[in-house]
Design a protein around this motif. Structure first.
Motif, PDB file in Angstrom:
ATOM      1  N   ASN A  62       0.663  -1.180   0.012  1.00  0.00           N
ATOM      2  CA  ASN A  62      -0.091  -0.110  -0.001  1.00  0.00           C
ATOM      3  C   ASN A  62       0.835   1.447   0.005  1.00  0.00           C
ATOM      4  O   ASN A  62       0.501   2.272  -0.768  1.00  0.00           O
ATOM      5  CB  ASN A  62      -0.834  -0.100   1.070  1.00  0.00           C
ATOM      6  CG  ASN A  62      -2.097  -0.883   1.000  1.00  0.00           C
ATOM      7  OD1 ASN A  62      -3.333  -0.229   0.474  1.00  0.00           O
ATOM      8  ND2 ASN A  62      -2.130  -2.150   1.005  1.00  0.00           N
ATOM      9  N   SER A  64       3.699   1.684  -1.388  1.00  0.00           N
ATOM     10  CA  SER A  64       4.410   1.747  -2.433  1.00  0.00           C
ATOM     11  C   SER A  64       3.444   1.643  -3.902  1.00  0.00           C
ATOM     12  O   SER A  64       3.753   1.718  -4.774  1.00  0.00           O
ATOM     13  CB  SER A  64       5.483   0.688  -2.993  1.00  0.00           C
ATOM     14  OG  SER A  64       4.722  -0.574  -2.953  1.00  0.00           O
ATOM     15  N   GLY A  65       2.070   1.747  -3.436  1.00  0.00           N
ATOM     16  CA  GLY A  65       1.054   1.461  -4.590  1.00  0.00           C
ATOM     17  C   GLY A  65       1.133   0.394  -5.378  1.00  0.00           C
ATOM     18  O   GLY A  65       0.677   0.546  -6.748  1.00  0.00           O
ATOM     19  N   GLU A  66       1.452  -0.882  -4.810  1.00  0.00           N
ATOM     20  CA  GLU A  66       1.574  -2.025  -5.726  1.00  0.00           C
ATOM     21  C   GLU A  66       0.632  -3.137  -5.606  1.00  0.00           C
ATOM     22  O   GLU A  66       0.835  -4.132  -5.302  1.00  0.00           O
ATOM     23  CB  GLU A  66       3.060  -2.589  -5.683  1.00  0.00           C
ATOM     24  CG  GLU A  66       4.203  -1.548  -6.023  1.00  0.00           C
ATOM     25  CD  GLU A  66       5.505  -2.178  -5.964  1.00  0.00           C
ATOM     26  OE1 GLU A  66       5.814  -3.363  -6.667  1.00  0.00           O
ATOM     27  OE2 GLU A  66       6.342  -1.637  -5.397  1.00  0.00           O
ATOM     28  N   ASP A 122      -9.446   4.155  -5.011  1.00  0.00           N
ATOM     29  CA  ASP A 122      -8.509   3.873  -3.739  1.00  0.00           C
ATOM     30  C   ASP A 122      -8.521   4.840  -2.692  1.00  0.00           C
ATOM     31  O   ASP A 122      -7.804   4.681  -1.647  1.00  0.00           O
ATOM     32  CB  ASP A 122      -7.469   3.026  -3.977  1.00  0.00           C
ATOM     33  CG  ASP A 122      -7.489   1.645  -4.362  1.00  0.00           C
ATOM     34  OD1 ASP A 122      -8.337   1.099  -3.646  1.00  0.00           O
ATOM     35  OD2 ASP A 122      -6.804   1.097  -5.367  1.00  0.00           O
ATOM     36  N   ARG A 123      -9.357   5.950  -2.646  1.00  0.00           N
ATOM     37  CA  ARG A 123      -9.145   7.261  -1.830  1.00  0.00           C
ATOM     38  C   ARG A 123     -10.368   7.272  -0.923  1.00  0.00           C
ATOM     39  O   ARG A 123     -11.358   7.173  -1.259  1.00  0.00           O
ATOM     40  CB  ARG A 123      -8.828   8.417  -2.457  1.00  0.00           C
ATOM     41  CG  ARG A 123      -8.578   9.656  -1.583  1.00  0.00           C
ATOM     42  CD  ARG A 123      -8.274  10.743  -2.522  1.00  0.00           C
ATOM     43  NE  ARG A 123      -9.409  11.116  -3.500  1.00  0.00           N
ATOM     44  CZ  ARG A 123     -10.542  11.877  -3.282  1.00  0.00           C
ATOM     45  NH1 ARG A 123     -10.519  12.489  -1.941  1.00  0.00           N
ATOM     46  NH2 ARG A 123     -11.448  12.206  -3.967  1.00  0.00           N
TER      47      ARG A 123
END
Length: 433
Positions: A62, A64-66, A122-123
């Motif tokens: 999360n 690193s956004g992967e 995802d916000r």
């Protein structure tokens, strides 16, 4: 992230996950087909010792956004996290699909302090000062609960339609038995605007109410029932019901409701009693209208199990409490239901054991899908392709229906989860998975 560092962990997670899914699917299939006395010991999850390390990986992914890589190396699973869920889980309910990019939902059980979130992709955004959210059964009108009242809107963030005062909880209570407004009267189990835009159904632990510009009308428990209960309550003791529930048909013509100590009750739009149905299990627990407004599914529970019946809504001259004519039928004799949706000719419900189950409105079993924990909220997109599911385990699931399944799926049907979010106590952020 360097995912090669996790290859050994990933291989074990994936291999044992596939094995468990295959074994538990065979176990459930045999039990449902041949009876539960015919099955041997239930297969056990073997990855519980991996939970803490995998949670660290989820946090890192999360940061690193992967998330796509996370789901590839560590496909989401419920069983290995059971101890964490017991510690960190919380109710995700009043879940509503706004559009393909936005979802609104409530965190916290009806008896707890609650927070309402708006999810945009995802916000996550907390809606300030909002304690609850609801939507009309036809999907057009939203309701937001504030300290000074409940407001309805024409669509999400649309123009304001009405403002309703909170009930006091004293409606329908005569004499000096209870004189102080009840704190629980401002809690929310169900909040459903009527399609007529003029009224609102509020269900909570003090009763089932219809709110309008003319004031608040108590539907349940009614005055006669309250008078009976007075004999068992001390003077000043607040009125409280359990397993309270309510629903409104999509066309607004019918209201279904009840509680632990009632029958299954149906009113027409003018709030006249239409029919009364005896529960097939111990305690009335849930109601859901069919998409075409022709039937209502009633669930009654006993511990974590239950029985669901479907009953017709054809007009009758007076209500019938015997129902010996065969017009009702049992849809399911296993589930205690907490949440559900109807779409097309299907009832889709979530049970106390973490399964989503679907039956046709004529009682044929369609499919089941396991997500884990007790299901606490559910909604479906207008086109029937996206199912949103919230659980008491603090998880929100986005599931694409009829688009294929993977080898980690527990259940039947060609459905696949696109994303889940861990909305856990004591986590610094909501975690996508």
């Amino acid at each position: 992230m360097d995912w090669t560092l996790y290859e050994t962990q990933s291989k074990r997670w994936r291999d044992e996950g596939k094995q468990y899914a295959t074994a538990i699917n065979a176990f459930v299939e045999k039990g449902m087909r041949d009876g539960w006395d015919s099955v041997e010991a239930e297969p056990q999850e073997t990855r519980i010792d991996m939970a803490q390390e995998v949670l660290k990986v989820v946090r890192q992914a999360n940061e690193s956004g992967e998330i796509t890589a996370l789901r590839k190396y560590f496909p989401p699973s419920y069983g290995p996290l059971i101890e964490l869920i017991r510690e960190k889980g919380q109710a995700i309910r009043s879940v509503f699909y706004i559009d393909d990019n936005r979802t609104v939902f409530t965190v916290g059980a009806s008896w707890e302090a609650t927070t309402v979130y708006l999810l945009t992709r995802d916000r996550f955004e907390v809606l300030p000062n909002v304690s609850g959210v609801g939507r009309s059964s036809d999907g057009r009108i939203y309701a937001l609960a504030y300290e000074d009242g409940i407001y309805t809107y024409d669509g999400w963030q649309g123009s304001q339609l009405q403002r309703f005062d909170w009930p006091t909880g004293l409606e329908g209570i005569t004499g000096e038995w209870a004189t102080e407004p009840m704190e629980d009267a401002r809690s929310i189990t169900e909040l459903i605007p009527f399609p007529d835009r003029q009224r609102l159904l509020l269900v909570n632990a003090t009763g089932v109410y219809v709110l309008s510009a003319e004031g608040t009308k108590r539907l349940h428990p009614d005055e006669a029932t309250i008078q009976e209960w007075k004999e068992d309550l001390e003077e000043g003791e607040p009125l409280q019901i359990d397993m309270e529930h309510g629903a409104i048909s999509r066309d607004g013509k019918w209201i279904a409701f009840g509680s632990q100590d009632s029958e299954h009750l149906i009113l027409d739009a003018e709030l006249n009693i239409h029919n009364v149905w005896y529960p097939e299990s111990s305690y009335p627990h849930y109601a859901l209208f069919s998409y075409d407004n022709h039937k209502v599914l009633f669930n009654a529970c006993h511990f974590y199990n239950g029985v669901s019946i479907a009953v017709p809504l054809e007009q009758t001259d007076s209500y019938d409490t015997t129902n010996k004519d065969g017009s009702q039928f049992i849809v399911d004799d296993e589930c205690r239901i907490y949440a559900g949706v109807s779409w097309g000719d299907v009832f889709i419900v979530g049970d106390a054991y973490g399964y989503i189950r679907a039956w046709s409105t004529t009682g044929e079993f369609r499919w089941r899908l396991f997500v884990g924990s007790t299901i606490s909220g559910m909604d479906i997109s207008p086109d029937g392709k996206i199912l949103l599911v919230g659980t008491y385990g603090g998880m929100l699931h986005r599931i694409r229906l009829d688009m294929g399944r993977d080898e980690y799926t527990i259940g039947t049907g060609d459905h696949s989860e696109e994303r889940r979010w861990l909305i856990w106590k004591e986590e610094q952020q909501i975690l996508a998975w």
